[in-house]
Design a protein around this motif. Structure first.
Motif, short mmCIF file in Angstrom:
data_model
loop_
_atom_site.label_atom_id
_atom_site.label_comp_id
_atom_site.label_asym_id
_atom_site.label_seq_id
_atom_site.Cartn_x
_atom_site.Cartn_y
_atom_site.Cartn_z
N LYS A 1 49.55 32.53 43.24
CA LYS A 1 48.53 32.17 44.05
C LYS A 1 49.46 31.59 45.37
CE LYS A 1 46.46 28.74 41.67
NZ LYS A 1 45.66 27.81 41.29
N TYR B 1 40.72 43.27 39.28
CA TYR B 1 41.25 42.28 40.29
C TYR B 1 41.27 43.10 41.55
CZ TYR B 1 44.29 39.81 43.21
OH TYR B 1 44.78 39.08 44.52
N HIS C 1 38.30 37.14 44.42
CA HIS C 1 39.58 36.49 44.29
C HIS C 1 40.27 36.47 45.51
CE1 HIS C 1 39.75 36.33 39.73
NE2 HIS C 1 38.97 37.52 39.79
N ASP D 1 40.90 28.00 40.92
CA ASP D 1 41.09 29.21 40.39
C ASP D 1 41.19 30.23 41.60
OD1 ASP D 1 40.42 29.13 37.64
OD2 ASP D 1 38.65 28.33 38.25
N SER D 2 41.30 29.67 42.88
CA SER D 2 41.47 30.47 44.03
C SER D 2 40.57 31.47 44.11
CB SER D 2 42.89 30.79 44.10
OG SER D 2 43.32 31.47 45.52
N ALA D 3 39.37 31.41 44.00
CA ALA D 3 38.30 32.44 43.84
C ALA D 3 37.04 31.77 44.48
CB ALA D 3 38.10 32.75 42.57
N ARG E 1 38.95 37.97 33.75
CA ARG E 1 39.53 37.95 35.08
C ARG E 1 40.22 36.66 35.25
NH1 ARG E 1 36.89 39.11 39.47
NH2 ARG E 1 34.98 40.05 38.55
N ILE E 2 38.94 35.47 35.34
CA ILE E 2 39.39 34.15 35.78
C ILE E 2 40.46 33.58 34.73
CG2 ILE E 2 38.58 32.03 35.94
CD1 ILE E 2 36.00 32.89 37.29
N GLY F 1 43.92 35.32 35.37
CA GLY F 1 44.46 34.69 36.44
C GLY F 1 45.16 33.28 36.36
#
Length: 421
Positions: A376, A107, A367, A344-346, A79-80, A83
């Motif tokens: 993002k 996600y 996320h 990573d905006s997570a 997932r990361i 993204g």
């Protein structure tokens, strides 16, 4: 006649015996408490569901839940990286729309839910001629939230309602005038009724490149602060000036003061050069230190107690903030912990073992929401604090010129997010 009387006597004797036996049983059997309203309602509902054919005789729903595989290490990495690939594509081909990453079930099940947010510009009635609010950390003390900005040597104090131009919301400047603070972390110190802020790194005459803490003492009127104790951190692993300690957690125990710092880069190392260690995902580091009063070199300093590995499940390019949750009162040293990644905006949510002084392997990654094109929006999140077990509050820095324009709308703001159900 005699026979009829005999029959009646026998019948009476049988009834008397049965009554006596029932009384004996009831005296020995436990007295059942009447069902509560909720229990009675649940029982009636279960019977109705069973008659409708949607409940098994055991009371379990016929539709069995499958084991959640969305937070295995393999899925987290996929997932990361997906993204990150989407974000690179956005920079390379800005006019190409691609929402495949956001359409993935993994996600959607791991996306945070926005509850409320506000730019810092909207919170304060008196801006004191400040125009930039590069939020870097947020904490809670004495019924109010306190925020530091790496662009200002001023604290923001905000009420729990985050009201627009709220009367209690004020900017508290330093008495020595304004310059950039470079503060990256903020915590409250109960024993001294003051705050501690950290500068991620400074070039020290004796120690080289190290983090530095500054004590913030707010006056009785709450409208100005003065500088208290200034202490270097004797952690010598830093290599980049702007990739030092990005966040801190402070606690007191047995009369001693402890400070846990989180390095922004992986391994606490450089992000420059070919295949730099600082960009090798999943290798975050935290450092626990203890406050020491005066020696030959310093009036005070922080001595390293232990360096700790952050679990690989926090498979991030950077680590911008840390917060522990200690129950409804958010007491110190809660075992639940969250780390946020700006790049990573997570966020990663896991557990910390305070006896062993180490992070527990595992945890989950969630996320921040993305826009309709799956780009993002929350590109500069740094500070965070647990509101309760479900919701967190975040502070955002200013967007950078090298970032997409989609980052502008959410920068220099405070955000309240909920974990997914």
């Amino acid at each position: 006649m005699a026979m009829r009387l005999t029959s009646l006597c026998v019948l009476s004797w049988v009834l008397l015996l049965a009554t006596s036996l029932d009384a004996a049983r009831s005296s020995k059997a436990p007295q059942l408490k009447p069902l509560t309203t909720t229990q009675d309602g649940a029982l009636k509902r279960a019977k109705k569901w069973q008659r409708a054919g949607i409940v098994k005789p055991s009371g379990q729903l016929q539709v069995e839940e499958k084991e959640d595989q969305s937070h295995t290490l393999k899925d987290i990495k996929e997932r990361i990286l997906a993204g990150a690939a989407k974000d690179r594509l956005r920079l390379e081909q800005p006019f190409v729309q691609n929402t495949k990453f956001c359409e993935k079930k993994s996600y959607r099940k791991a996306a945070l839910k926005q509850v409320r947010e506000s730019p810092f510009l909207g919170l304060f009635k008196d801006l004191k001629n400040f125009t930039q609010f590069e939020g870097s950390s947020i904490t809670y003390a004495k019924g109010m939230f306190y925020i530091v900005f790496d662009s200002l040597r001023a604290l923001g104090r905000v009420n729990e309602q985050f009201q627009f131009r709220g009367a209690e919301n004020v900017l508290i400047p330093e008495d020595a005038g304004e310059t950039e603070s470079q503060f990256e972390g903020l915590q409250y110190m109960p024993s001294t009724d003051s705050f501690i802020a950290v500068r991620e790194s400074i070039e020290h005459d004796s120690h080289g490149l190290v983090p530095l803490t500054e004590e913030i003492i707010i006056n009785k009127n709450g409208d100005m602060w003065t500088l208290g104790e200034v202490c270097p951190v004797k952690f010598y692993g830093l290599e980049d000036v702007n990739k030092g300690w990005e966040s801190i957690y402070y606690y007191e125990e047995g009369g001693d003061k402890f400070l846990l710092g989180v390095c922004e880069s992986n391994y606490c190392k450089t992000i420059l050069g070919d295949d730099p260690p600082g960009l090798q995902r999943g290798n975050g580091r935290a450092v626990l230190t203890k406050h020491v009063k005066g020696d030959d070199e310093d009036s005070c300093h922080w001595e390293v107690v232990k360096e700790m590995n952050i679990p690989e499940e926090a498979y991030f390019l950077d680590y911008a903030g840390i917060a522990f949750y200690g129950g409804p009162t958010n007491a110190q040293k809660g075992s639940r912990v969250a780390l946020v990644s700006q790049e990573d905006s997570a966020i990663w949510v896991g557990e910390f073992d305070w006896e062993a002084l180490e992070f527990v392997p595992g945890g989950k990654v969630f996320h921040f929401p993305r826009d309709v094109n799956c780009d993002k929006m929350y590109c500069n999140v740094e500070g965070l604090y647990w509101l309760d077990s479900q919701r967190l509050i975040f502070a955002s820095d200013r967007s950078k010129s090298i970032q997409p324009f989609t980052c502008i709308a959410k920068d220099q703001s405070v955000h309240i997010m909920s974990l997914p159900n």
